[in-house]
Write a protein that holds these residues in place. Sequence first.
Motif, PDB file in Angstrom:
ATOM      1  N   THR A 146       0.856  -1.181   0.000  1.00  0.00           N
ATOM      2  CA  THR A 146       0.000   0.000   0.000  1.00  0.00           C
ATOM      3  C   THR A 146       0.890   1.228   0.000  1.00  0.00           C
ATOM      4  O   THR A 146       2.011   1.196   0.526  1.00  0.00           O
ATOM      5  N   LEU A 147       0.375   2.298  -0.594  1.00  0.00           N
ATOM      6  CA  LEU A 147       1.176   3.531  -0.635  1.00  0.00           C
ATOM      7  C   LEU A 147       1.412   4.047   0.786  1.00  0.00           C
ATOM      8  O   LEU A 147       2.432   4.679   1.058  1.00  0.00           O
ATOM      9  N   GLY A 165      -4.474   0.653  -8.751  1.00  0.00           N
ATOM     10  CA  GLY A 165      -5.425   1.463  -7.999  1.00  0.00           C
ATOM     11  C   GLY A 165      -4.737   2.621  -7.306  1.00  0.00           C
ATOM     12  O   GLY A 165      -3.517   2.761  -7.353  1.00  0.00           O
ATOM     13  N   TYR A 166      -5.560   3.440  -6.632  1.00  0.00           N
ATOM     14  CA  TYR A 166      -5.051   4.692  -6.065  1.00  0.00           C
ATOM     15  C   TYR A 166      -4.253   4.486  -4.780  1.00  0.00           C
ATOM     16  O   TYR A 166      -3.596   5.404  -4.311  1.00  0.00           O
ATOM     17  N   ALA A 167      -4.324   3.271  -4.183  1.00  0.00           N
ATOM     18  CA  ALA A 167      -3.759   3.099  -2.846  1.00  0.00           C
ATOM     19  C   ALA A 167      -2.605   2.106  -2.781  1.00  0.00           C
ATOM     20  O   ALA A 167      -2.023   1.928  -1.726  1.00  0.00           O
ATOM     21  N   CYS A 168      -2.284   1.445  -3.903  1.00  0.00           N
ATOM     22  CA  CYS A 168      -1.241   0.409  -3.860  1.00  0.00           C
ATOM     23  C   CYS A 168      -0.144   0.672  -4.883  1.00  0.00           C
ATOM     24  O   CYS A 168      -0.407   1.184  -5.971  1.00  0.00           O
TER      25      CYS A 168
END
Lengths: 178, 501
Positions: free
Chosen positions: A98-99, A134-137
């Motif tokens: 995850t980011l 995706g936006y979070a990984c």
Amino acid sequence: MSMPKLLAEGILRTPLTELPPAAGDAELAELAARLDAGARRRLGRSLSIRQVDAGSCNGCELEIHALSNPFYDLERFGLRFVASPRHADVLLVTGPVTLNMREALERTYAATPAPKWVVAAGDCAAGDGLFCGGYACAGGVADVLPVDLHIKGCPPDPTALLKGLLALLADASAKPAR
Amino acid sequence: MTRLADLTTRGRSVRAHRPWPRTVIDAAVWRAATRRLTAGELALLGLWGEPGQVHMALLDEAAGRVAVLSLDCPDGHYPSVSAHHAPAGRLERALCDLTGLKARGAPDPRAWLDHGRWTLRHPLGAPVPAAGAAQPYVFLPAEGESLHQIAVGPVHAGTIEPGHFRFTANGETVVRLEARLGYAHRGLLARMAGADLATAARLAARASGDSTVAYGYAFARAAEAALKVEAPPRAVWLRALMAELERLANHLGDIGAICNDAAFLMMHAHCAVLREAALRANSATFGHRLMMDRIVPGGVTSDLAPDGASVLRALVGTVRERLPVLTALYDDTASLQDRTVGTGVVSTELVRRFAAGGFVGRASGRDFDTRRALRYPPYDRLEFQTPVRTEGDVNARVWIRIDEVSQSLGLVEQILERLPGGPVRRDLPAGSGEGLALVEGFRGDVLAWLRLDRGRVARAWLRDPSWFQWPLVEAAVEGDIVADFPLANKSFNCAYAGSDL
């Protein structure tokens, strides 16, 4: 007096420990390109592992826990989990990175002394889980760190994990470790 | 008229929502509902949002009724619930991170899930590209003489999920603990939006790996409610069988792991053997050690293996033989009791206010179990008890687990005995509708909500029991010594991935 009874029982009973699985061929092939004989001598058939959860659903952690139970008994192979990356030879990473965890993972890698190896456990860590992109990984572990070995599965069962880690321990080749 | 019904009649009912009502109300009714939460007349089950609307799920515990209230927020704001009812705090913060809707008057404006590192802001609202640079986070202050801070995580010393704990301590004594989570946020809900049911069910099964059955179960029931269909009878019973096996394996693991955090490894080793026996039985019976992806909308994907019943009966026999020995060991070891008794105490008042479920609530006197309070099949035809204690310490949370293991063994036997025949899965229509379901996972009540649009998931929300348990960990360790934190924390065993999604 429960404790003396249980201890006596433990001594008299045959062990629950499974026979070691053969190191997986696929894992050996992947490692053949990575490991270095000199480094292996320094390690003396013993590896210290620091587990890092980089956003897994915790399914992989449950099976990694199982490696320490009396059936799989990881420590008999000279493999052990350590509390700090400073003491580790191997980072065992799970999750799609995850980011929110990326920097912590990078810092953990930086804190691990060379020679060091990175094992990505589980489909998320391999970059083909449900959450990658995706936006979070960040993607798989290989998108963030150099990965020496992938152990697939959702989650990989303890035998698969053990096979991979034994391959890491057993294999040696010409290419130097990082 | 119940305490919920007079709220749900003061608005526009959403017909497609099942099995409990959803009503679009105005801000005055929203505030009235908040006052009832503050007064302890209702319990908060959930708070979530979508573009232009927020939803609040409420429980009338005495009447066994659930309702959802929805409030339009055309200007992007809604009246804060947490300003009057603290358990809503982190839910409001997460809601804002995901949708951009703000709680007007909220006491804590800090982000919760969004650490500033995502490539988007408000992924479930009107997404805005973001720079992806970490934002500074200010922890709550503690003032006094000789205080120091200890920062722990998100990478921990053991094989644990990621989270950050900020202790303020005076010597060895914890003055304040504040957790910061969100590290395991994978964007699960955004992945679900627009997905087909099969993919969404696989995502739900990976909300929290240790509760994969509970999440699959809740998601399937919500989808079936939305579509107005029921799973075949045999599937209904097999689901409960898997849910009890999951509870069994997790509790066995936890009992040992809690003792391990008090440095009593013998208990850990013996419990780990029983847990492994349970996982192997799961694998032999359903083809997966954690039974992942076995429960799907429409039924279950695998029937009992031919020798499944005998494998599970053998497991029940083994655990029933070994557990009393281990329980006696736990109870007879004074040095272990010295660590667990009186450590990490949570008051009854606090678990009631937070409507904390599972062993956390039941160890502190809250007698709530979804299987009984919101009875769903086949539990309406099974006999079991919900153990309750009042001490609220680590020891009580261990004992609740021990007693629940016994209850689950009995349930497994009853289910095997009375398992009906027939198919285990049915086809689903590609319909539309909204569904809400609550099932009892090993940690407590897991909530799943979704809206289906012609067979695809338009919106979904999942709520882990840990949302209402994490804040209690912070309360429990206040005044304890720092060295007791791992022990107290393990006795709660809250979910990280399950709350972060």
